[in-house]
Scaffold this motif. Structure first.
Motif, PDB file in Angstrom:
ATOM      1  N   GLN A   1       0.829  -1.207   0.000  1.00 27.68           N
ATOM      2  CA  GLN A   1       0.000   0.000   0.000  1.00 27.68           C
ATOM      3  C   GLN A   1       0.858   1.248   0.000  1.00 27.68           C
ATOM      4  OE1 GLN A   1      -2.886   0.337   3.175  1.00 27.68           O
ATOM      5  NE2 GLN A   1      -4.197  -1.162   2.175  1.00 27.68           N
TER       6      GLN A   1
ATOM      7  N   ALA B   1       1.227   3.923  -3.036  1.00 30.81           N
ATOM      8  CA  ALA B   1       0.874   5.336  -2.845  1.00 30.81           C
ATOM      9  C   ALA B   1       1.860   6.247  -3.562  1.00 30.81           C
ATOM     10  CB  ALA B   1       0.828   5.670  -1.359  1.00 30.81           C
TER      11      ALA B   1
ATOM     12  N   THR C   1      -2.182  14.939  -1.199  1.00 27.95           N
ATOM     13  CA  THR C   1      -2.034  13.863  -0.220  1.00 27.95           C
ATOM     14  C   THR C   1      -0.977  12.850  -0.658  1.00 27.95           C
ATOM     15  OG1 THR C   1      -3.772  12.536  -1.226  1.00 27.95           O
ATOM     16  CG2 THR C   1      -4.435  14.053   0.531  1.00 27.95           C
TER      17      THR C   1
ATOM     18  N   SER D   1      -7.327  12.228   7.309  1.00 30.87           N
ATOM     19  CA  SER D   1      -7.228  10.913   6.655  1.00 30.87           C
ATOM     20  C   SER D   1      -6.273  10.990   5.462  1.00 30.87           C
ATOM     21  CB  SER D   1      -8.604  10.400   6.238  1.00 30.87           C
ATOM     22  OG  SER D   1      -9.150  11.228   5.250  1.00 30.87           O
TER      23      SER D   1
ATOM     24  N   GLN E   1      -2.723   8.942   5.089  1.00 32.38           N
ATOM     25  CA  GLN E   1      -2.426   8.169   3.884  1.00 32.38           C
ATOM     26  C   GLN E   1      -1.028   8.519   3.369  1.00 32.38           C
ATOM     27  OE1 GLN E   1      -5.867   8.529   1.261  1.00 32.38           O
ATOM     28  NE2 GLN E   1      -4.575   7.710  -0.371  1.00 32.38           N
TER      29      GLN E   1
ATOM     30  N   GLY F   1       2.098   7.077   5.367  1.00 31.35           N
ATOM     31  CA  GLY F   1       2.130   5.616   5.535  1.00 31.35           C
ATOM     32  C   GLY F   1       3.492   5.066   5.916  1.00 31.35           C
TER      33      GLY F   1
END
Lengths: 139, 248
Positions: free
Chosen positions: B14, B18, B26, B76, B80, B83
Motif C-alpha cells: 500500500q 501510494a 495527499t 485521513s 495516507q 504511511g
C-alpha cells in the motif's frame, strides 16, 4: 570499501527490528493477548539480547539512528490532536483540565514515591539509631 | 502466525503503491517532505530557543498542521501520505530494547521498588485524570478516552476500540498527555528537588509514554532506558488491567 563492509550489518540490524516486530505482532494475535505486538516484540528482543550477551554492531547503529528520529516517526500521532473536533465546550474544559492537572499530579506522585522507594537505606538509618538510643536510655 | 506477516506485506505494498499515484496534495512525495521539513525546523527551533515548551513534538506538529491547513488536506489524507512513518512505528518501539539492554545492570540494581512504583503509577495516572474529569462533569466518551491516556498510541487505539471510546479522541488525549508530561514533568521534578536520572526517566515513561521517552533520551541514555522500560511495562499493565476494570 568501508561502506560496503558496513552495509550487510546495517541490513541485518534493520531486518532484526522488523522480524521482532512481526514476531511480537504474530504472538499477540495468535494468543489474543491484550499487549500490543511491537511492545511484545521489544520484550522478545530484550530477552534474545540477554541470551546473546551483547548487542550486534549493526543493530546498535540502526537503533541509534531510528531512536534519534522518534519525534518524526510519532509525528502523525501528535498531529492527530489538532483534528479532534466533535466535543461540546464543557467536555473540552473537563478534558483539558484533567489532562494537564492530572498528568502533573500523577507525575509528581510517582516520582516522589520512587524516590522514597529507591533510597530506603538513608531513611532506615535515622530512625534505627534513634530507636537504639531510646532503648539505651530506658535501661 | 502468517496472517500478521501478510497484513504487514499488504501495508508495505500500500505504501509503495501510494508513491505511484498521480501527484496530489495527499501524495507521499508532498506529505513526507512536509513531515521531514517540519521535524528539521522544529529541532532547530528547539535547539535555538532551548525552552521545553517548544519541544520538537510541539513545534513540528504545529508546523505540519499549518502546512496541512494551507494545502486544505484533512487528517485521513495526511495519514495516507504518512504511511511510511506508520510502517516504522513498530520497529521503532522494538528498537527501545537496545538502550534497555545496555543499561540492564543499573535497572536490575533498582529492582523491586521500581515495580511497585510502576504498579502505583499505572493505576494512578488514568485514575487522577478520570476523577478530575468526572468532578467537572465530563461525558462518558471523555472519561473513556482519558482511561487510555498514559499508554502509547497503538495501545490506546486498540483499547479505545474495545471500550467503545472515540479512537481519534483517544489518540489526541495520548499525544496531549505525552506533551504535557514531556514538557512539564522534568521541570516539575526539578522544583521538587528530584534529579536522579533513573527516577526522571521512569516517571516520564509511566506518565508520558513514547513522547516522554523521546525527552528522556535527550537527558541521557540511562534516563531513556528507564523511560523505555517504564513505558513498555506500563503499556502492558494498563492493557491487561483496563479491560478488567471496564467490565466491573
Amino acid at each position: 570499501m568501508a561502506l560496503l563492509k558496513q552495509l550487510p550489518r546495517w541490513v541485518l540490524g534493520a531486518a532484526l527490528l522488523v522480524a521482532f516486530d512481526l514476531a511480537g505482532r504474530s504472538l499477540s494475535a495468535t494468543f489474543a493477548l491484550p499487549v500490543p505486538g511491537p511492545v511484545l516484540g521489544m520484550i522478545l528482543l530484550l530477552l534474545a539480547l540477554m541470551l546473546y550477551g551483547r548487542v550486534p554492531t549493526g543493530l546498535a547503529r540502526v537503533s541509534e539512528r531510528i531512536l534519534r528520529l522518534l519525534v518524526l516517526i510519532f509525528l502523525p500521532a501528535s498531529v492527530g490532536v489538532f483534528f479532534v473536533r466533535d466535543l461540546s465546550g464543557g467536555d473540552w474544559f473537563a478534558l483539558i483540565v484533567a489532562m494537564v492537572i492530572g498528568t502533573l499530579i500523577s507525575f509528581a506522585v510517582t516520582a516522589l514515591l520512587l524516590q522514597r522507594l529507591i533510597q530506603p537505606t538513608q531513611r532506615r538509618s535515622t530512625p534505627g539509631s534513634h530507636l537504639g538510643e531510646g532503648q539505651h536510655n530506658g535501661e | 502466525m502468517g496472517s500478521e506477516v501478510k497484513l504487514w506485506l499488504e501495508q508495505l505494498t500500500q505504501v509503495s503503491e501510494a508513491f505511484l499515484q498521480p501527484l496530489s496534495t495527499t501524495h507521499p512525495l508532498v506529505i513526507m517532505p512536509l513531515n521531514i521539513l517540519a521535524f528539521w525546523l522544529g529541532l532547530k527551533l528547539y535547539r535555538r530557543t532551548g525552552t521545553p515548551l517548544l519541544h520538537p513534538v510541539v513545534g513540528a506538529s504545529l508546523l505540519v498542521f499549518a502546512g496541512l491547513w494551507l494545502m486544505q488536506v484533512d487528517f485521513s489524507g495526511y495519514r495516507q501520505g504518512s504511511g511510511l512513518l506508520y510502517l516504522l512505528l513498530g520497529p521503532a518501539v522494538v528498537a527501545l530494547a537496545i538502550p534497555l539492554k545496555q543499561n540492564l545492570a543499573t535497572v536490575r540494581r533498582a529492582g523491586w521498588p521500581l515495580m511497585l512504583g510502576l504498579l502505583v503509577g499505572a493505576i494512578l495516572a488514568p485514575l487522577v485524570a478520570v476523577i478530575i474529569a468526572a468532578l467537572l462533569g465530563g461525558s462518558r466518551t471523555v472519561i473513556i478516552a482519558l482511561t487510555t491516556k498514559s499508554v502509547t498510541t497503538p495501545v490506546a487505539l486498540a483499547l479505545a476500540q474495545e471500550l467503545h471510546g472515540i479512537q481519534s479522541l483517544a489518540a489526541g488525549v495520548v499525544a496531549f498527555t505525552g506533551i504535557v508530561g514531556a514538557v512539564g514533568g522534568p521541570s516539575l521534578l526539578r522544583l521538587l528537588g528530584i534529579s536522579d536520572e533513573r527516577i526522571v526517566g521512569f516517571s516520564l515513561g509511566i506518565n508520558a509514554h513514547a513522547i516522554g521517552t523521546v525527552r528522556a533520551l535527550e537527558v541521557s541514555a540511562l534516563c531513556g532506558a528507564f523511560s523505555a522500560l517504564a513505558m513498555g511495562l506500563c503499556g502492558a499493565l494498563t492493557a491487561l488491567l483496563l479491560p478488567v476494570f471496564a467490565t466491573l
